[in-house]
Write a protein that holds these residues in place. Sequence first.
Motif, PDB file in Angstrom:
ATOM      1  N   GLU A 152      -7.391   0.743   7.168  1.00 14.34           N
ATOM      2  CA  GLU A 152      -6.380  -0.107   6.392  1.00 14.34           C
ATOM      3  C   GLU A 152      -6.231  -1.596   7.069  1.00 14.34           C
ATOM      4  OE1 GLU A 152      -3.381  -0.737   3.115  1.00 14.34           O
ATOM      5  OE2 GLU A 152      -4.285   1.149   3.468  1.00 14.34           O
ATOM      6  N   LEU A 174       3.468  -1.300   4.237  1.00 13.13           N
ATOM      7  CA  LEU A 174       3.447  -0.096   3.924  1.00 13.13           C
ATOM      8  C   LEU A 174       4.651   0.561   4.070  1.00 13.13           C
ATOM      9  CD1 LEU A 174       0.887   0.687   6.946  1.00 13.13           C
ATOM     10  CD2 LEU A 174       0.299   0.411   4.362  1.00 13.13           C
ATOM     11  N   SER A 194      -1.325  -6.152   4.874  1.00  3.42           N
ATOM     12  CA  SER A 194      -1.047  -5.031   4.032  1.00  3.42           C
ATOM     13  C   SER A 194       0.611  -4.501   4.467  1.00  3.42           C
ATOM     14  CB  SER A 194      -1.996  -4.224   4.344  1.00  3.42           C
ATOM     15  OG  SER A 194      -1.849  -2.841   3.733  1.00  3.42           O
ATOM     16  N   LEU A 248      -6.432   6.692   8.789  1.00  4.01           N
ATOM     17  CA  LEU A 248      -6.395   5.869   7.541  1.00  4.01           C
ATOM     18  C   LEU A 248      -5.759   4.475   7.830  1.00  4.01           C
ATOM     19  CD1 LEU A 248      -5.095   8.718   5.217  1.00  4.01           C
ATOM     20  CD2 LEU A 248      -7.350   7.913   5.525  1.00  4.01           C
ATOM     21  N   LEU A 249      -4.747   4.467   8.960  1.00  3.48           N
ATOM     22  CA  LEU A 249      -4.338   3.144   9.070  1.00  3.48           C
ATOM     23  C   LEU A 249      -5.161   2.129   9.675  1.00  3.48           C
ATOM     24  CD1 LEU A 249      -0.578   4.241  10.035  1.00  3.48           C
ATOM     25  CD2 LEU A 249      -1.339   3.392   7.950  1.00  3.48           C
ATOM     26  N   SER A 273       0.997  -1.213   0.073  1.00  2.00           N
ATOM     27  CA  SER A 273       0.174   0.050  -0.023  1.00  2.00           C
ATOM     28  C   SER A 273       0.860   1.200   0.095  1.00  2.00           C
ATOM     29  CB  SER A 273      -1.029  -0.167   1.161  1.00  2.00           C
ATOM     30  OG  SER A 273      -1.649   1.102   1.473  1.00  2.00           O
ATOM     31  N   LEU A 279      -3.179  10.425   9.600  1.00  2.00           N
ATOM     32  CA  LEU A 279      -2.457   9.077   9.015  1.00  2.00           C
ATOM     33  C   LEU A 279      -3.091   7.802  10.111  1.00  2.00           C
ATOM     34  CD1 LEU A 279      -0.921   7.602   7.102  1.00  2.00           C
ATOM     35  CD2 LEU A 279       1.114   7.916   8.644  1.00  2.00           C
ATOM     36  N   GLN A 309       0.064   3.974   1.417  1.00  2.00           N
ATOM     37  CA  GLN A 309      -0.415   4.862   2.785  1.00  2.00           C
ATOM     38  C   GLN A 309       0.835   5.583   3.165  1.00  2.00           C
ATOM     39  OE1 GLN A 309      -3.350   5.626   3.511  1.00  2.00           O
ATOM     40  NE2 GLN A 309      -4.582   4.095   3.814  1.00  2.00           N
ATOM     41  N   GLY A 310       0.469   6.934   3.663  1.00  2.00           N
ATOM     42  CA  GLY A 310       1.656   7.407   4.203  1.00  2.00           C
ATOM     43  C   GLY A 310       2.405   8.658   3.497  1.00  2.00           C
TER      44      GLY A 310
END
Length: 226
Positions: free
Chosen positions: A103, A116, A114, A99-100, A17, A96, A19-20
Amino acid sequence: NQVFSNAKSNDFKVMISGQGADELFLGYDRYTYLNKKLHYKHFVFFNQKINKFFNSFRFRMSPELRKHFSDRVLINNTHNKSFKDFQKDEIFKYQLPQLLYYEDQNSMANSIESRLPFLDYRLVEFAVNLPFNQKVYKGETKYILKVLARKIFGDEFVNRKKLGFNFDFNLYNDKNPKEKQIEMLKSNDFTRELLEMFDIKNIKNNDWLFWRFVSYYNAITKDNND
């Protein structure tokens, strides 16, 4: 959740992913706004805007509702003294972590691991300490990341339009009529009090705002059930 569900149906066990990346390299549109309107060394700025909105109705809240918000840190009411402090709050406290959480919930629900890569602690330290103009330059966000991507993948890859996962409000509202949802929101003391602070017509006509109310209701009722 549907992405992870489809991955599971195709026998994927691990997904990578991104993300971040937006939080580390300032990819959101609001960062461009800050760059245009306010110098990044000014104190407080963006948080003042959040606080001004919150304060417009916070003192009309009951003590119970105000404490409820405070306990859950739903409002970013810190006073950062630099853009770097602001970015750290985005990464470690507010943007964040939420969102995590989503996720993690969606990936684990489908037995998917997942990973990251952008959140490797070394990359986080590097990105946070980068000068602002290497993250946002002449209005272009994630600047240093795009420079690297152009060298590897070319201009077409970097300039392609990002497509998010849009929520189909029409489909959702057809299955869940708003009048019925409003009755649901009124069944909870906190969401009922919030509803009374806003013009109900404005809420009904703004799908995004209405969805926020429903999501908030689902979150606090889930907390109570847990």
